[in-house]
Design a protein around this motif. Structure first.
Motif, mmCIF file in Angstrom:
data_model
loop_
_atom_site.group_PDB
_atom_site.id
_atom_site.type_symbol
_atom_site.label_atom_id
_atom_site.label_comp_id
_atom_site.label_asym_id
_atom_site.label_seq_id
_atom_site.Cartn_x
_atom_site.Cartn_y
_atom_site.Cartn_z
ATOM 1 N N THR A 367 0.781 -1.180 -0.009
ATOM 2 C CA THR A 367 -0.207 -0.077 -0.026
ATOM 3 C C THR A 367 0.916 1.396 0.030
ATOM 4 O O THR A 367 0.441 2.236 -0.760
ATOM 5 C CB THR A 367 -0.892 0.154 1.329
ATOM 6 O OG1 THR A 367 -0.413 -0.839 2.374
ATOM 7 C CG2 THR A 367 -2.323 -0.322 0.962
ATOM 8 N N TYR A 371 0.065 3.361 -2.933
ATOM 9 C CA TYR A 371 -0.930 4.375 -2.877
ATOM 10 C C TYR A 371 -0.707 5.767 -3.493
ATOM 11 O O TYR A 371 -1.954 6.075 -3.907
ATOM 12 C CB TYR A 371 -0.920 4.796 -1.318
ATOM 13 C CG TYR A 371 -2.147 5.026 -0.655
ATOM 14 C CD1 TYR A 371 -3.117 4.148 -0.423
ATOM 15 C CD2 TYR A 371 -2.704 6.478 -0.459
ATOM 16 C CE1 TYR A 371 -4.433 4.414 0.132
ATOM 17 C CE2 TYR A 371 -3.724 6.842 -0.214
ATOM 18 C CZ TYR A 371 -4.750 5.741 0.146
ATOM 19 O OH TYR A 371 -6.247 6.150 0.594
ATOM 20 N N LEU A 375 -3.656 6.886 -5.623
ATOM 21 C CA LEU A 375 -4.518 8.167 -5.464
ATOM 22 C C LEU A 375 -4.468 9.396 -6.657
ATOM 23 O O LEU A 375 -5.474 9.791 -6.682
ATOM 24 C CB LEU A 375 -3.929 8.865 -4.199
ATOM 25 C CG LEU A 375 -4.675 10.011 -3.677
ATOM 26 C CD1 LEU A 375 -5.869 9.614 -2.823
ATOM 27 C CD2 LEU A 375 -3.753 10.689 -2.432
ATOM 28 N N LEU A 383 0.555 13.025 -3.453
ATOM 29 C CA LEU A 383 1.053 12.436 -1.985
ATOM 30 C C LEU A 383 2.351 11.892 -1.881
ATOM 31 O O LEU A 383 2.937 11.163 -2.783
ATOM 32 C CB LEU A 383 -0.167 11.236 -1.506
ATOM 33 C CG LEU A 383 -0.456 11.085 -0.224
ATOM 34 C CD1 LEU A 383 -0.934 12.088 0.782
ATOM 35 C CD2 LEU A 383 -0.857 9.860 0.113
ATOM 36 N N SER A 384 3.140 12.064 -0.841
ATOM 37 C CA SER A 384 4.345 11.448 -0.747
ATOM 38 C C SER A 384 4.365 10.635 0.322
ATOM 39 O O SER A 384 3.807 10.961 1.501
ATOM 40 C CB SER A 384 5.463 12.556 -0.204
ATOM 41 O OG SER A 384 5.106 13.573 -1.091
ATOM 42 N N PHE A 389 6.840 7.194 7.048
ATOM 43 C CA PHE A 389 5.314 5.995 7.051
ATOM 44 C C PHE A 389 5.826 4.884 7.097
ATOM 45 O O PHE A 389 5.556 4.046 8.230
ATOM 46 C CB PHE A 389 4.859 6.228 5.619
ATOM 47 C CG PHE A 389 3.681 5.201 5.464
ATOM 48 C CD1 PHE A 389 2.544 5.346 6.104
ATOM 49 C CD2 PHE A 389 3.865 3.934 4.840
ATOM 50 C CE1 PHE A 389 1.388 4.759 6.117
ATOM 51 C CE2 PHE A 389 3.182 3.111 4.584
ATOM 52 C CZ PHE A 389 1.800 3.347 5.350
ATOM 53 N N PRO B 79 2.576 11.150 5.204
ATOM 54 C CA PRO B 79 1.154 11.778 5.064
ATOM 55 C C PRO B 79 0.268 11.933 6.308
ATOM 56 O O PRO B 79 0.460 11.028 7.064
ATOM 57 C CB PRO B 79 0.547 10.595 4.029
ATOM 58 C CG PRO B 79 1.767 9.466 3.956
ATOM 59 C CD PRO B 79 2.857 9.730 4.772
ATOM 60 N N GLU B 84 -8.322 10.953 2.666
ATOM 61 C CA GLU B 84 -7.648 10.481 1.609
ATOM 62 C C GLU B 84 -6.709 9.322 1.994
ATOM 63 O O GLU B 84 -6.271 8.650 0.930
ATOM 64 C CB GLU B 84 -7.048 11.531 0.582
ATOM 65 C CG GLU B 84 -8.113 12.025 -0.609
ATOM 66 C CD GLU B 84 -7.489 13.329 -1.160
ATOM 67 O OE1 GLU B 84 -6.456 13.707 -0.659
ATOM 68 O OE2 GLU B 84 -8.172 13.555 -2.008
ATOM 69 N N THR B 85 -6.291 9.553 3.117
ATOM 70 C CA THR B 85 -5.235 8.507 3.253
ATOM 71 C C THR B 85 -5.771 7.548 4.649
ATOM 72 O O THR B 85 -4.720 6.645 4.889
ATOM 73 C CB THR B 85 -3.823 9.297 3.938
ATOM 74 O OG1 THR B 85 -4.480 9.873 5.016
ATOM 75 C CG2 THR B 85 -3.247 10.197 3.015
ATOM 76 N N TRP B 86 -7.043 7.660 4.928
ATOM 77 C CA TRP B 86 -7.156 6.425 5.915
ATOM 78 C C TRP B 86 -6.799 5.169 5.585
ATOM 79 O O TRP B 86 -6.392 4.260 6.458
ATOM 80 C CB TRP B 86 -8.795 6.556 6.508
ATOM 81 C CG TRP B 86 -9.522 6.207 5.387
ATOM 82 C CD1 TRP B 86 -10.010 6.908 4.489
ATOM 83 C CD2 TRP B 86 -10.337 5.039 5.259
ATOM 84 N NE1 TRP B 86 -11.231 6.301 3.792
ATOM 85 C CE2 TRP B 86 -11.164 4.979 4.319
ATOM 86 C CE3 TRP B 86 -9.886 3.786 6.088
ATOM 87 C CZ2 TRP B 86 -11.706 3.896 3.944
ATOM 88 C CZ3 TRP B 86 -10.741 2.617 5.415
ATOM 89 C CH2 TRP B 86 -11.439 2.668 4.498
ATOM 90 N N LEU B 87 -7.179 4.873 4.387
ATOM 91 C CA LEU B 87 -6.782 3.522 3.912
ATOM 92 C C LEU B 87 -5.275 3.092 3.927
ATOM 93 O O LEU B 87 -4.991 2.050 3.997
ATOM 94 C CB LEU B 87 -7.374 3.282 2.396
ATOM 95 C CG LEU B 87 -7.464 1.978 2.083
ATOM 96 C CD1 LEU B 87 -8.405 1.081 3.006
ATOM 97 C CD2 LEU B 87 -8.131 1.777 0.617
ATOM 98 N N LEU B 88 -4.644 4.141 3.701
ATOM 99 C CA LEU B 88 -3.006 3.878 3.805
ATOM 100 C C LEU B 88 -2.700 3.626 4.954
ATOM 101 O O LEU B 88 -2.142 2.462 5.523
ATOM 102 C CB LEU B 88 -2.491 5.262 3.095
ATOM 103 C CG LEU B 88 -1.025 5.220 3.449
ATOM 104 C CD1 LEU B 88 -0.297 4.196 2.251
ATOM 105 C CD2 LEU B 88 -0.337 6.754 3.138
#
Lengths: 660, 178
Positions: A367, A371, A375, A383-384, A389, B79, B84-88
């Motif tokens: 992901t 991602y 996205l 997005l980065s 992360f 992020p 938009e990023t909850w799934l990530l």
């Protein structure tokens, strides 16, 4: 002329692969032994044809045949011979050819070494392998022909990207491909088992050595790539969570999980559905990786391709092979019989947990890597997803795995006892606590480093607890121990070393917290303290290489006044491409390294230098070597040498030996 | 090795932070020394947003918010947690949860399947006697526990805790081994 024959050989290989895609499957469904017997010789011939094409391209590169687009774009007559040979796979077309070469190599190996396999299983495995080969040969011939000629040959080529002119290129891609593409065999086994509907311990026994070979190569390939990045990119980083790196990490995680659950399937006939699923998943991730690297979706040193046609073609291959195999899986998995029973606390249970964590890690990397692409495609938003992360998600997942690893090794099959195992691990745990206390008192430093070092110590010690008890339990004398060592199966040693290797790598990673860095301007005669060493920057000397010129900053490293060694960080200029490249000066002192790279050399000899002291950094890669060594030990185990037991039984059958 | 996007981003970082004490982080240095030199030359002509804000006494969150207002979420390597990023961010937990559920379901299926299909006559008798010893017989009408077919197994499961089933299973496995 040899170029044209190479091209022709590739077309022949495609035709052969197409034939071999159909005939053996037909044979296995109609129980026609003659049709099934087509597969092995066809696989061998296919390998010879692809190998010939590969040699033809290599010859063109070695003799600098600038009538070939591929040679013009990626070679130069002054390039050293070794980079003329390795440069063949240092570009899109050549590396795809290497991909197919490795694919057909594995098919040929199955044809040669799996004679004792059930006939229909082998025929189907080779047929599935031919489907993949056909798809990728078509890809090469239609979109990435390495044998394309130019009407007017230029006198000189454009040279290879200087970053790739490195011994790393000689080792990293072939190893990585052996791993990546080697997983195709597990995929073919899974698909063949699904087609023939025979999913049992026989399948697991035959698929295990191939998974292990792929895993060993992948482990070494990733480690080599990381070391290469470390010493060429000039800032001493070794893992960047770059999509291209992630593309190789995902199959490794899946292959590691697969390696463990095939053991369960072979020994206990449990987890059958899951094993098949993982076998498909591992190679699917290799395909995803190939897509990421080769399609030009990501732009980096590795992504030479910028032709969208290629991207769409690989995506199509991806959809057909991943979609097709999972559809087949969905169709057949329901009918599978349940296997052996086991309690939650048992070796099987531990491996289930191992698989759960590894799969989650794999999904996290997946992901995180895809991602931003998804996205952007859906919402157009950018997005980065960077290292922070992955550090926040991947690391917390991996730590429990480290803690549980020695437990899994000590738990017996079927049913185990957590407390008993914990007791046996108490010594390793206590030693790790003492190790942490000593480290904290001696080095201080970041708490994370101290804790991770403790975990690493526990993993290394815990890996050998089982072995230690089996060798030294009860009476100890040299004779007894060596006798016991000979009696133990080699995969017991293999497991211990592979697990300990991971601990060693973790120790190396943990120690990065104690690293020291200095970014400073230096003029000849300057001295710099870094960690326990003193560096004196002596002089800047110009030198000429075969196809570059360089400025070398001679630097002497002293430990407590005595000269330890000399390093020569350099900046190189490659005139053919007009590109610079820095060559780090690295001295390995003990297990740590002094790392220095220079840039912006002024006429008066002043340079911008980046100097690092990285204690224990070598352990990161030594750990990977130990893991691979453990893998090789397991591979040499009798139980892994497929078919031996069978052959021995056959030989014995006519004249049974009398008992002693 | 580096993505172009990452390169651009790192260059941005370099523009933003040339004057702080640890301005150039090792992983912000570009692979190509020529690009690195250009990035530095450019950054010498740009304001250092982060340093200015730091000197103005802004908190880390304020500075981050300021940068995101100007450059969007793209500037953050970690992020933020948004729609938009909850799934990530949720993916690891969801996979872990789904995996855990699958394991639990597979286990239950396996147990009932095993009990229904793998018990020999002798083992059934043994199970009956075990059951009697635990004095569940009073609670469970004998008719419900005939040990054939999945319905009775389900009934059996309802009456026994998971731990008890596990005990039965282990005892029978143990018998088989010895």
């Amino acid at each position: 002329m040899i170029v044209e024959t190479g091209h022709y050989a590739l077309v022949l290989a495609l035709a052969l692969a197409l034939a071999n895609s159909i005939l053996p499957v037909w044979g296995s469904t109609t129980a026609d032994r003659r049709l099934m017997a087509v597969a092995p010789p066809a696989a061998l011939t296919g390998f010879c044809l692809v190998a010939y094409a590969y040699v033809a391209l290599t010859v063109a590169h070695v003799v600098s045949d600038f009538s070939l687009v591929n040679v013009v774009e990626n070679s130069h007559s002054a390039k050293p011979l070794i980079y003329k040979i390795t440069g063949v796979w240092g570009n899109h077309e050549g590396s795809m050819l290497l991909w197919v070469l490795v694919l057909s190599l594995f098919a040929a190996a199955v044809a040669l070494f799996s004679r004792s396999m059930p006939e229909d299983l082998r025929a189907n495995v080779l047929a599935v392998q031919s489907w993949i080969a056909a798809a990728f040969l078509l890809f090469i011939l239609l979109t990435s022909n390495p044998f394309a000629r130019l009407a007017e040959a230029p006198a000189e080529g454009n040279d290879l990207n200087p970053l790739l002119q490195d011994p790393g290129l000689a080792i990293h891609p072939p190893l990585l491909y052996l791993g990546y593409v080697g997983l195709s065999i597990t995929y073919s086994f899974a698909a063949a088992a699904l087609i023939s509907g025979r999913i049992d311990t026989v399948f697991a026994r035959f698929v295990r050595p191939w998974t292990l070979i792929a895993w060993i190569s992948l482990t070494l390939g990733i480690a080599m790539g990381s070391y290469w990045a470390y010493y060429t990119l000039g800032w001493g980083g070794f893992w960047f969570w770059d999509p291209v790196e992630n593309a190789s990490l995902m199959p490794w995680l899946a292959a590691t999980a697969l390696l463990h659950c095939t053991a369960v399937m072979e020994k206990r006939e449990a987890l059958k559905i899951w094993t098949i699923f993982l076998a498909i998943l591992a190679f699917s991730l290799s395909l995803v990786g190939t897509f990421l690297v080769r399609s030009g979706v990501l732009t980096s040193v590795h992504s030479f391709a910028s032709d969208p046609m290629r991207g769409v073609f690989i995506l199509l291959i991806l959809v057909i092979f991943i979609g097709g195999s999972f559809a087949l899986f969905a169709l057949r998995a329901g009918g599978l019989k349940q296997g052996g029973l086991f309690a939650p606390v048992s070796r099987e249970g531990a491996i289930v947990l191992n698989n759960l964590i590894l799969t989650t890690c794999c999904a996290t990397v997946f992901t995180g890597t895809l991602y931003p692409l998804a996205l952007e495609a859906v919402t157009g938003e950018k997005l980065s997803v960077g290292a922070p992360f992955f550090n926040l998600t991947f690391v917390p997942l991996f730590i429990p795995l480290f803690i549980l690893m020695p437990f899994g090794q000590l738990l017996p099959w079927k049913r185990g006892d957590v407390l008993g195992v914990a007791q046996r691990l108490a010594a390793a745990f206590g030693a790790a606590l003492i190790f942490m206390a000593v480290l904290a008192a001696w080095r201080g430093g970041p708490a994370v480093s101290v804790i991770l070092s403790g975990v690493a110590f526990y993993v290394i010690a815990g890996s050998f607890v089982d072995l230690g008890r089996r060798l030294f339990g009860g009476g100890i004398s040299a004779g007894i121990v060596s006798q016991r060592a000979r009696g133990l199966p080699r995969h017991t040693f293999g497991t211990a070393f592979a697990h300990a290797g991971l601990g060693v790598t973790l120790l190396g990673l943990a120690a990065t917290g104690w690293g020291v860095e200095k970014i400073t301007a230096l003029k000849p005669g300057d001295r710099v303290e870094i960690g326990p060493y003193e560096l004196s920057f002596e002089s800047v000397v110009p030198r000429n290489g075969p196809n570059y010129s360089e400025l070398v900053g001679r630097t002497v490293i002293r430990a407590k006044g005595a000269v330890a060694t000399t390093i020569e960080p350099a900046t190189r200029f490659y005139p053919a491409r007009g590109m610079n490249r820095s060559e780090a000066g690295i001295a390995t002192l003990g297990l740590g390294q002094v790392y220095m790279s220079i840039a912006d050399v002024a006429p008066n000899g002043v340079v911008n230098a980046r100097i690092y002291w990285k204690p224990l950094v070598a352990l990161i890669w030594i750990g990977a070597l130990i893991m691979a060594f453990g893998g090789c030990l397991s591979l040499s185990d009798r139980s892994f040498r497929v078919g031996i037991a069978r052959r021995a039984r056959k030989a014995q059958a006519p004249s049974p030996q009398p008992a002693e | 090795m580096m993505m172009a996007a990452r390169g651009i981003f790192l260059a941005c970082l370099l523009f933003l932070a040339p004057f702080t004490a640890r301005a150039v982080q090792p992983d912000e240095i570009m692979a190509d020394p020529r690009l690195e030199a250009r990035a530095r030359a450019l950054s010498a002509e740009l304001r250092c947003m982060v340093c200015e804000r730091l000197q103005a006494g802004d908190s880390d969150d304020q500075i981050r918010a300021f940068l995101v207002r100007r450059y969007g979420d793209f500037i953050l390597l970690r992020p933020p947690f948004t729609l938009e990023t909850w799934l990530l961010w949720g993916a690891p937990f969801l996979v872990l949860l789904a995996g855990g559920c699958i394991i639990l379901i597979a286990r239950r299926r396996q147990q009932s399947f095993a009990l229904a299909n793998f018990l020999s006559e002798a083992e059934r008798a043994k199970l009956d006697s075990l059951l009697a010893r635990m004095d569940l017989e009073a609670a469970a009408p004998a008719a419900n526990l005939c040990w054939k077919g999945s319905d009775s197994v389900r009934a059996f499961r309802l009456r026994l805790s998971k731990h008890e089933i596990h005990l039965f299973e282990m005892e029978i496995l143990h018998d088989r081994k010895t």
